[in-house]
Design an enzyme around this catalytic site. Structure first.
Site, mmCIF file in Angstrom:
data_model
loop_
_atom_site.group_PDB
_atom_site.id
_atom_site.type_symbol
_atom_site.label_atom_id
_atom_site.label_comp_id
_atom_site.label_asym_id
_atom_site.label_seq_id
_atom_site.Cartn_x
_atom_site.Cartn_y
_atom_site.Cartn_z
ATOM 1 N N HIS A 144 -1.656 -6.834 6.652
ATOM 2 C CA HIS A 144 -2.289 -5.534 6.429
ATOM 3 C C HIS A 144 -3.794 -5.663 6.634
ATOM 4 O O HIS A 144 -4.390 -6.662 6.208
ATOM 5 C CB HIS A 144 -2.027 -5.009 5.011
ATOM 6 C CG HIS A 144 -0.588 -4.711 4.773
ATOM 7 N ND1 HIS A 144 0.029 -3.604 5.317
ATOM 8 C CD2 HIS A 144 0.362 -5.389 4.101
ATOM 9 C CE1 HIS A 144 1.309 -3.611 4.965
ATOM 10 N NE2 HIS A 144 1.538 -4.686 4.233
ATOM 11 N N ASN A 158 2.879 -5.487 10.732
ATOM 12 C CA ASN A 158 2.145 -4.522 9.910
ATOM 13 C C ASN A 158 2.958 -3.236 9.962
ATOM 14 O O ASN A 158 2.884 -2.470 10.928
ATOM 15 C CB ASN A 158 0.726 -4.284 10.425
ATOM 16 C CG ASN A 158 -0.048 -3.347 9.497
ATOM 17 O OD1 ASN A 158 0.523 -2.726 8.597
ATOM 18 N ND2 ASN A 158 -1.358 -3.235 9.725
HETATM 19 O O1 CA2 Z 1 -3.872 -1.843 5.620
HETATM 20 C C1 CA2 Z 1 -2.932 -1.723 6.410
HETATM 21 O O2 CA2 Z 1 -2.826 -2.382 7.432
HETATM 22 C C2 CA2 Z 1 -1.872 -0.642 6.141
HETATM 23 O O3 CA2 Z 1 -0.623 -1.151 6.592
HETATM 24 C C3 CA2 Z 1 -2.285 0.567 6.943
HETATM 25 C C4 CA2 Z 1 -1.390 1.769 6.708
HETATM 26 C C5 CA2 Z 1 -1.247 2.051 5.220
HETATM 27 O O4 CA2 Z 1 -0.319 3.110 5.011
HETATM 28 C C6 CA2 Z 1 -0.813 0.826 4.453
HETATM 29 O O5 CA2 Z 1 -0.800 1.156 3.079
HETATM 30 C C7 CA2 Z 1 -1.757 -0.319 4.669
HETATM 31 C C8 CA2 Z 1 -1.971 3.009 7.379
HETATM 32 C C9 CA2 Z 1 -2.189 2.847 8.833
HETATM 33 C C10 CA2 Z 1 -2.985 4.022 9.305
HETATM 34 O O6 CA2 Z 1 -3.934 3.560 10.217
HETATM 35 C C11 CA2 Z 1 -4.974 4.384 10.523
HETATM 36 C C12 CA2 Z 1 -5.971 3.820 11.248
HETATM 37 C C13 CA2 Z 1 -7.053 4.573 11.591
HETATM 38 C C14 CA2 Z 1 -7.113 5.901 11.221
HETATM 39 C C15 CA2 Z 1 -6.106 6.474 10.492
HETATM 40 C C16 CA2 Z 1 -5.017 5.700 10.145
#
Ligand code: CA2
Length: 144
Positions: free
Chosen positions: A99, A73
């Protein structure tokens, strides 16, 4: 043969379970690691997270040498990183992209994906279960 499985997580995934539960769920990365290790005690699972693009590239190169499977991821680097794309193209491990959310159903910039063209399979939109789905599918395929 013991399966050597790398699970690599990109930027901000250390925040999992602390914010935006409506998008990413309430499980922490630690919960996911424990669940994967419990589900596949026969496999050797190396589970890591980094906020740094260069570190992720280094770990992909390491996985290419020492693992037969890479579950990745890449977080936001999925949508931005040519360096990660190049490292994945050179990676000998089987690559499964995971993801938590479904990036294709979110903002348009999340539809650019530098990981998917290098992956053998992708799972998106099932939350933390996606990691388990990737693991069980891989282990099942290795048995067949
Ligand atoms: O859906 C996913 O797993 C992503 O890889 C998550 C990324 C995002 O930029 C991708 O488009 C999709 C973001 C990860 C951020 O994770 C957080 C978790 C909790 C709070 C804030 C951010």
């Amino acid at each position: 043969m013991t399966q050597q499985i790398y699970v690599l997580n990109g930027p901000n995934l250390n925040l999992l379970g602390t914010r935006e539960p409506e998008i990413y769920g309430t499980d922490t990365l630690d919960d996911i690691e424990q669940r994967m290790k419990a589900a596949a005690p026969e496999a050797e699972i190396t589970f890591r997270q980094t906020n740094s693009e260069g570190q992720l590239v280094d770990w992909v190169q390491e996985a290419s040498k020492t693992a037969n499977v890479l579950i990745l991821n890449a977080g936001a680097y999925t949508h931005t990183s040519v360096a990660l794309h190049d490292a994945l193209r050179a990676c000998d491990a089987e690559i499964v992209e995971v993801h938590l959310s479904n990036p294709a159903a979110r903002e348009p910039f999340r539809s650019t994906n530098y990981v998917a063209p290098c992956a053998n399979a992708s799972i998106a939109g099932f939350g933390a279960s996606g990691y388990l789905m990737a693991l069980t599918a891989i282990l099942q395929n290795k048995k067949d």
